[in-house]
Design an enzyme around this catalytic site. Structure first.
Site, PDB file in Angstrom:
ATOM      1  N   CYS A   1      -1.375  12.679  10.596  1.00 15.64           N
ATOM      2  CA  CYS A   1      -1.189  11.558   9.678  1.00 15.64           C
ATOM      3  C   CYS A   1      -1.955  10.331  10.185  1.00 15.64           C
ATOM      4  O   CYS A   1      -1.744   9.883  11.317  1.00 15.64           O
ATOM      5  CB  CYS A   1       0.295  11.220   9.556  1.00 15.64           C
ATOM      6  SG  CYS A   1       0.617   9.706   8.611  1.00 15.64           S
TER       7      CYS A   1
ATOM      8  N   HIS B   1       4.179   3.663   3.035  1.00 18.13           N
ATOM      9  CA  HIS B   1       3.146   2.632   3.016  1.00 18.13           C
ATOM     10  C   HIS B   1       2.923   2.148   1.592  1.00 18.13           C
ATOM     11  O   HIS B   1       3.332   2.780   0.616  1.00 18.13           O
ATOM     12  CB  HIS B   1       1.828   3.168   3.583  1.00 18.13           C
ATOM     13  CG  HIS B   1       1.106   4.103   2.668  1.00 18.13           C
ATOM     14  ND1 HIS B   1       1.524   5.393   2.410  1.00 18.13           N
ATOM     15  CD2 HIS B   1      -0.027   3.931   1.910  1.00 18.13           C
ATOM     16  CE1 HIS B   1       0.696   5.982   1.566  1.00 18.13           C
ATOM     17  NE2 HIS B   1      -0.245   5.116   1.226  1.00 18.13           N
TER      18      HIS B   1
ATOM     19  N   HIS C   1       7.400   8.191  10.365  1.00 20.60           N
ATOM     20  CA  HIS C   1       6.729   8.982   9.324  1.00 20.60           C
ATOM     21  C   HIS C   1       7.718   9.508   8.284  1.00 20.60           C
ATOM     22  O   HIS C   1       7.369   9.647   7.107  1.00 20.60           O
ATOM     23  CB  HIS C   1       5.986  10.155   9.971  1.00 20.60           C
ATOM     24  CG  HIS C   1       5.267  11.032   9.001  1.00 20.60           C
ATOM     25  ND1 HIS C   1       3.972  10.771   8.565  1.00 20.60           N
ATOM     26  CD2 HIS C   1       5.647  12.173   8.349  1.00 20.60           C
ATOM     27  CE1 HIS C   1       3.588  11.708   7.706  1.00 20.60           C
ATOM     28  NE2 HIS C   1       4.593  12.564   7.559  1.00 20.60           N
TER      29      HIS C   1
ATOM     30  N   GLN D   1      -0.053  -0.664  -0.717  1.00 17.93           N
ATOM     31  CA  GLN D   1      -1.421  -1.169  -0.711  1.00 17.93           C
ATOM     32  C   GLN D   1      -1.456  -2.579  -1.311  1.00 17.93           C
ATOM     33  O   GLN D   1      -0.510  -3.008  -1.969  1.00 17.93           O
ATOM     34  CB  GLN D   1      -2.338  -0.244  -1.513  1.00 17.93           C
ATOM     35  CG  GLN D   1      -2.415   1.176  -0.970  1.00 17.93           C
ATOM     36  CD  GLN D   1      -3.367   2.041  -1.775  1.00 17.93           C
ATOM     37  OE1 GLN D   1      -4.569   1.813  -1.801  1.00 17.93           O
ATOM     38  NE2 GLN D   1      -2.824   3.050  -2.442  1.00 17.93           N
TER      39      GLN D   1
ATOM     40  N   ASN E   1       3.132   3.163  -4.108  1.00 14.97           N
ATOM     41  CA  ASN E   1       3.289   4.428  -4.809  1.00 14.97           C
ATOM     42  C   ASN E   1       4.119   5.350  -3.927  1.00 14.97           C
ATOM     43  O   ASN E   1       3.818   5.513  -2.748  1.00 14.97           O
ATOM     44  CB  ASN E   1       1.933   5.097  -5.064  1.00 14.97           C
ATOM     45  CG  ASN E   1       1.025   4.259  -5.925  1.00 14.97           C
ATOM     46  OD1 ASN E   1       1.487   3.534  -6.792  1.00 14.97           O
ATOM     47  ND2 ASN E   1      -0.269   4.340  -5.692  1.00 14.97           N
TER      48      ASN E   1
END
Length: 361
Positions: free
Chosen positions: A71, A189, A136, A191, A176
């Site tokens: 990742c 995460h 994660h 953006q 998303n």
């Protein structure tokens, strides 16, 4: 909060947001051998719709569903360097390696085929990745209120920074979540896009806001918020500074607006108290989302902020959350009416959606 700016191997900027002022110094070096970012972003104006379309063919080779041990958003480990050189982190923001818009795009405005019909220009702007946690297997819904506050402060920091990037007209933080939405990296995460134009949705909302203001002398979202709070039919959660409600003309099978009581144009304008209060309410809403079908709900969370340079007095910051899941195992597909004509048909009423989310408290 402690803010530290460093560079990745290819020159991209990475910023660490640590919750503790006495956090360890962020001095890890990116040891990867990376070629320079080569973005070829372009924007073209659709002559029929009057809307800009971004073309970013270089993104075709972006990272796609890597195995967990590779990742790129996890902290770096011996022999497995990632986008984050440090062995751990709180919140990290870095320039996207495969940006839809870039400050380094060359060229000048022109027209397609030099025919003068379709304006085209370099896709100048900036795109950043926001990692909410080094875990994660976590999610935004599992963050602590303190961590959410750190994320809000990072959003505010980056909104201010991108707002002064040459050519950026609108800053859009978003998340998303879920493969059904199209997520290809499962690490928690979001953006941030710095667009070189005001987006079609924002432009239309500003037109409506302007017309309503001229007719009634009041902000349209302010009146909608007051009406929803008075009715209570579609309100699912409230706090001192924020209200979460299903919009009265909801388009999606799960659809919520999170709106501050006070009109502010963007995230940087929020007070410390409003930021703390948002963290608590937002976690409540996300918890309801995941309990709705007793599974992690795929969703899009999008911040509606005022444009950087125009009509900021008409903007009213709010967060829009929606999901395409209409039942535990059923997706709402955007078919002919929605995709072809932009006319939405919902399989549930806003009142039914609100009832289900209230029951998921």
């Amino acid at each position: 909060m402690k803010r530290t700016v460093r560079q990745l191997a290819d020159g991209r900027e990475i910023i660490y947001f640590d919750e503790r002022p006495d956090a360890p110094a962020r001095e890890a070096v990116d040891t990867r051998d990376l070629p320079p970012v080569a973005a070829t972003s372009e924007i073209r104006l659709d002559p029929l719709a009057g809307e800009w379309v971004a073309l970013a063919a270089h993104r075709q080779t972006r990272t796609y569903k890597p195995p967990t041990d590779l990742c790129p958003l996890c902290p770096s480990r011996p022999g497995k360097p990632s986008e984050i050189p440090e062995a751990d982190y709180d919140v990290v923001v870095f320039e996207n390696r495969f940006p839809s818009f870039s400050e380094d795009v060359s060229g000048s405005p022109s027209t397609v085929d030099d025919m003068g019909l379709v304006p085209t220009a370099p896709g100048r702007g900036r795109c950043e990745v926001v990692c909410f946690t080094s875990d994660h297997d976590g999610s935004f819904a599992t963050l602590s209120p303190q961590r959410v506050r750190t994320v809000v402060d990072a959003w505010a920091d980056r909104t201010e920074a991108l707002s002064i990037v040459e050519g950026v007209e609108q800053v859009f933080p978003f998340e998303n979540r879920g493969e059904e939405i199209g997520v290809t990296l499962h690490h928690p995460h979001g953006q941030i896009y710095g667009y070189p134009f005001v987006t079609p949705k924002t432009r239309r909302m500003l037109e409506v806001a302007r017309s309503y203001q001229e007719k009634h002398g009041r902000p349209v979202l302010g009146d909608v918020l007051a009406a929803e709070r008075k009715s209570g039919t579609r309100v699912i959660a409230e706090s001192e500074h924020w209200t979460a409600f299903v919009p009265p003309a909801a388009r999606w099978p799960v659809h919520v607006l999170v709106v501050p009581r006070r009109q502010v144009p963007d995230i940087p304008a929020l007070t410390s108290g409003e930021r703390d209060d948002f963290a608590r309410l937002y976690l409540d809403v996300l918890g309801r989302f995941d309990r709705l079908y007793d599974r992690p709900l795929p969703y899009i969370a999008s911040w509606n902020q005022a444009p950087v340079r125009t009509e900021r007095d008409l903007g009213w910051l709010h967060l829009e959350l929606f999901s395409i899941l209409r039942a535990r195992d059923k997706l709402k597909y955007l078919a002919g009416s929605e995709s072809g004509m932009g006319v939405w048909i919902n399989d549930a009423t806003p009142e039914q959606i609100a009832d289900r989310l209230r029951a998921a408290a």
